[in-house]
Design a protein around this motif. Structure first.
Motif, PDB file in Angstrom:
ATOM      1  N   PRO A  55       0.798  -1.233   0.000  1.00 37.63           N
ATOM      2  CA  PRO A  55       0.000   0.000   0.000  1.00 37.63           C
ATOM      3  C   PRO A  55       0.828   1.279   0.000  1.00 37.63           C
ATOM      4  O   PRO A  55       0.398   2.287  -0.578  1.00 37.63           O
ATOM      5  N   ASP A  56       2.010   1.267   0.620  1.00 40.47           N
ATOM      6  CA  ASP A  56       2.847   2.462   0.594  1.00 40.47           C
ATOM      7  C   ASP A  56       3.290   2.798  -0.829  1.00 40.47           C
ATOM      8  O   ASP A  56       3.369   3.976  -1.209  1.00 40.47           O
ATOM      9  N   ALA A  78     -10.018  -6.061  -1.448  1.00 40.99           N
ATOM     10  CA  ALA A  78     -10.377  -5.720  -0.073  1.00 40.99           C
ATOM     11  C   ALA A  78      -9.232  -4.973   0.616  1.00 40.99           C
ATOM     12  O   ALA A  78      -9.462  -4.016   1.362  1.00 40.99           O
ATOM     13  N   VAL A  79      -7.988  -5.398   0.357  1.00 43.72           N
ATOM     14  CA  VAL A  79      -6.836  -4.694   0.925  1.00 43.72           C
ATOM     15  C   VAL A  79      -6.802  -3.253   0.404  1.00 43.72           C
ATOM     16  O   VAL A  79      -6.599  -2.301   1.175  1.00 43.72           O
ATOM     17  N   ALA A  80      -7.013  -3.100  -0.895  1.00 43.64           N
ATOM     18  CA  ALA A  80      -6.980  -1.758  -1.483  1.00 43.64           C
ATOM     19  C   ALA A  80      -8.064  -0.865  -0.884  1.00 43.64           C
ATOM     20  O   ALA A  80      -7.826   0.311  -0.593  1.00 43.64           O
ATOM     21  N   ARG A  81      -9.241  -1.416  -0.687  1.00 39.13           N
ATOM     22  CA  ARG A  81     -10.318  -0.631  -0.083  1.00 39.13           C
ATOM     23  C   ARG A  81      -9.985  -0.277   1.362  1.00 39.13           C
ATOM     24  O   ARG A  81     -10.237   0.839   1.811  1.00 39.13           O
ATOM     25  N   GLU A  86      -9.195   4.913  -3.766  1.00 38.30           N
ATOM     26  CA  GLU A  86     -10.509   5.428  -4.179  1.00 38.30           C
ATOM     27  C   GLU A  86     -11.113   4.616  -5.314  1.00 38.30           C
ATOM     28  O   GLU A  86     -12.315   4.366  -5.340  1.00 38.30           O
ATOM     29  N   ARG A  87     -10.290   4.226  -6.287  1.00 40.58           N
ATOM     30  CA  ARG A  87     -10.779   3.470  -7.446  1.00 40.58           C
ATOM     31  C   ARG A  87      -9.973   2.177  -7.563  1.00 40.58           C
ATOM     32  O   ARG A  87      -8.742   2.218  -7.615  1.00 40.58           O
ATOM     33  N   VAL A  88     -10.688   1.062  -7.647  1.00 44.00           N
ATOM     34  CA  VAL A  88     -10.050  -0.257  -7.716  1.00 44.00           C
ATOM     35  C   VAL A  88     -10.617  -0.998  -8.920  1.00 44.00           C
ATOM     36  O   VAL A  88     -11.838  -1.167  -9.038  1.00 44.00           O
ATOM     37  N   ILE A  89      -9.746  -1.432  -9.806  1.00 41.02           N
ATOM     38  CA  ILE A  89     -10.154  -2.303 -10.906  1.00 41.02           C
ATOM     39  C   ILE A  89      -9.821  -3.735 -10.512  1.00 41.02           C
ATOM     40  O   ILE A  89      -8.664  -4.061 -10.254  1.00 41.02           O
ATOM     41  N   LEU A  90     -10.835  -4.588 -10.460  1.00 38.29           N
ATOM     42  CA  LEU A  90     -10.644  -6.014 -10.178  1.00 38.29           C
ATOM     43  C   LEU A  90     -10.630  -6.748 -11.512  1.00 38.29           C
ATOM     44  O   LEU A  90     -11.672  -6.993 -12.106  1.00 38.29           O
ATOM     45  N   ALA A  91      -9.422  -7.074 -11.994  1.00 37.46           N
ATOM     46  CA  ALA A  91      -9.261  -7.721 -13.299  1.00 37.46           C
ATOM     47  C   ALA A  91      -9.490  -9.221 -13.152  1.00 37.46           C
ATOM     48  O   ALA A  91      -8.610 -10.051 -13.409  1.00 37.46           O
ATOM     49  N   SER A 108     -14.842   2.533  -1.418  1.00 35.01           N
ATOM     50  CA  SER A 108     -14.116   2.685  -2.669  1.00 35.01           C
ATOM     51  C   SER A 108     -14.927   2.128  -3.831  1.00 35.01           C
ATOM     52  O   SER A 108     -15.677   1.163  -3.689  1.00 35.01           O
ATOM     53  N   SER A 109     -14.769   2.740  -4.980  1.00 35.21           N
ATOM     54  CA  SER A 109     -15.449   2.273  -6.182  1.00 35.21           C
ATOM     55  C   SER A 109     -14.669   1.099  -6.779  1.00 35.21           C
ATOM     56  O   SER A 109     -13.505   1.234  -7.160  1.00 35.21           O
TER      57      SER A 109
END
Length: 234
Positions: A55-56, A78-81, A86-91, A108-109
């Motif tokens: 995350p850093d 889930a970690v990103a949220r 703010e914006r997460v693309i789940l590929a 988060s979106s």
């Protein structure tokens, strides 16, 4: 060896191996270079967070102008949220009801990829009771690839299924050209260019009304592709 180097080496010697170390100057130079390249090309960057799962580092990329972070699994999303991306693309796609409800929960979106009518209908049923719809990107693939709708007509049928779903909202088109070939010869580049041309044609063929709900929610319609090898052609 300087005194500071001696202290650093002694400190590292107390740590178990294998040990990953990062030169922050090089890291920041790489982040800045890529951000500048994307700005000059007129595109947004959503770097693949699974590469580092740090995350850093994600925050450094976002602070340098990254639009969001891409991940490969729902647990990575889930970690990103949790760390405030703010914006997460789940590929990828999840088919667990509790996971899907978590992805759709306020916060988060998350934009999750889908690639078939059957999966859209299954996911829509699993999201019964969701407080908000889950945004999805329809993946256009190729017979040469791993996933994704195999033809333009199939991809547009998935778009239509999303539009009819109760708990999903269409947010754009996605693809991954890197699954088709890894070469840099003329034949390989022709495969990539052909795929990207067809990906753009699918995007252009999406009916305007399919985008209305997402735009009404303040979202930008997304067209995304680009791996490490062919990002310049994308």
């Amino acid at each position: 060896m300087t005194a500071s180097a001696a202290v650093s080496a002694a400190s590292l010697a107390r740590l178990a191996t294998p040990l990953l170390t990062i030169d922050l100057d090089d890291l920041d130079a790489n982040i800045t270079t890529m951000a500048a390249w994307c700005t000059a090309a007129g595109v947004n960057l959503a770097p693949h967070g699974k590469t580092t799962m740090a995350p850093d580092i994600w925050r450094r990329q976002i602070d340098a102008g990254a639009w969001g972070i891409t991940v490969a699994t729902a647990s990575q999303a889930a970690v990103a949220r949790d760390v405030g991306v703010e914006r997460v693309i789940l590929a990828g796609t999840s088919f667990r009801a509790d996971t899907l409800l978590g992805l759709a929960a306020p916060g988060s979106s998350v934009l999750m990829w889908v690639d078939s009518v059957a999966s859209v209908r299954l996911i829509d049923d699993l999201l019964a009771g969701a407080r908000a719809p889950l945004a999805v990107l329809v993946e256009f693939g190729s017979p040469l690839g791993r996933t994704g709708a195999r033809t333009a007509n199939e991809a547009l049928a998935v778009v239509a299924a999303v539009s009819e779903a109760r708990h999903l909202v269409f947010a754009g088109i996605a693809g991954y050209e890197g699954a088709l070939t890894h070469g840099l010869d003329d034949d390989s580049l022709a495969v990539i260019d052909d795929y990207l041309t067809r990906l753009l044609a699918v995007f252009d063929a999406v009916p305007a009304d399919a985008c209305a709900e997402w735009i009404g929610r303040g979202g930008d319609i997304v067209l995304t592709a680009g791996g490490s090898v062919y990002f310049d052609r994308v």
